[in-house]
Scaffold this active site. Sequence first.
Site, short mmCIF file in Angstrom:
data_model
loop_
_atom_site.label_atom_id
_atom_site.label_comp_id
_atom_site.label_asym_id
_atom_site.label_seq_id
_atom_site.Cartn_x
_atom_site.Cartn_y
_atom_site.Cartn_z
CB THR A 77 45.87 45.68 42.53
OG1 THR A 77 46.45 45.77 41.18
CG2 THR A 77 44.97 44.20 42.69
CG HIS A 131 44.76 42.58 32.91
ND1 HIS A 131 45.41 43.60 33.89
CD2 HIS A 131 44.29 43.17 32.50
CE1 HIS A 131 44.76 44.50 33.98
NE2 HIS A 131 43.81 44.53 33.18
#
Length: 352
Positions: A77, A131
């Site tokens: 992203t 993450h």
Amino acid sequence: MANYYIVGLSTIIGLTILSLLYDSFDMDMYNCGSTLRNLVVTAPHDTTREFSSKNVTFDIAGKQWKDVIVLVHIQKTGGSNFGRHLKANLMLEKPCVCQRGSKVCNCSRLGSEKEQWLFSEHSVGWACGLHADWTEMINCVPSMLDKFENARQKRRYFYVTMLREPFARFLSEWQHVKRGATWFSSLHMCDGHVPTKKELPLCYKDASWAGVSLDEFLSCPFNLATNRQTRMLADLTKVGCYSSLSDAETKVKMLESAKENLRRFAFFGLTENQVDTQLLFEDTFKLKFMEDFIQRNDTNAASIKQEDLTVEQIQRIYDVNAEDFLLYDYARDLFKERVSAMRARRKRRIPS
């Protein structure tokens, strides 16, 4: 790709109807004043910021509040680039101290070498797991900071993230995995435990999924690339963690939870709008960047032309990421709302 409302329309309409049925929380929380102001003042582990309140300002120096920016980095992203902006591009009285050859910097407050104002992989490493998603971070960050700073603190947490148009993001992750990435060491901690192999089987048998075709990538029902943004922003404890992610009802609840949490984020940016992302962050946190953000369109996903994909592949991408498309549509509207509010505030400050 801009026609995703046409492609896979039946899937998205169906999910929208279900979403409305389960929409039991206040969609206007963004504009709610007193309730959120009270949360900001009293909650020891607050993740909410009332944007319309002039009384809430990020205290990077820690004079009144021990405020911390927490970055939820969703794969593909632009989160890595945004994280680098936070650690190395802000105009600060005390910049982050980075050692040559190390990706992790010390982003401590003025007057302290331990108290951190930034919680990200660039400041404390992957302290809550590779993450880590919202579910992991919300339960991990306070104790990790206590351990890192060797002191229990009452803090305010300002959650931030980046979102990306789902079609491009999914293709980008496919390309990344095709090159050999696995994120195998991610914990996926939820409700005090990691998912079992039965709950979350691997999509590949070898050390990686290198060389995977798009059709194979789309066919695995356990592929966490699908609806990744929705899943990583949702409170997974509300949907039984990883026990039934493919269930239609679970997907609806997960989407609504992601929307609710996104509204409570102090800030989120859009990969496709770097200019307003920068301006909104600066306005939200009253911090300035030294160099302007750059809009990059030469990504790996951009190199894949829609005409290179079959109609079936395109349809399948929309279908398996239906919640992410709905979330992104919602996020884009919310982003525009926040940017409009920012511009209105700036206009009022300018004397006529």
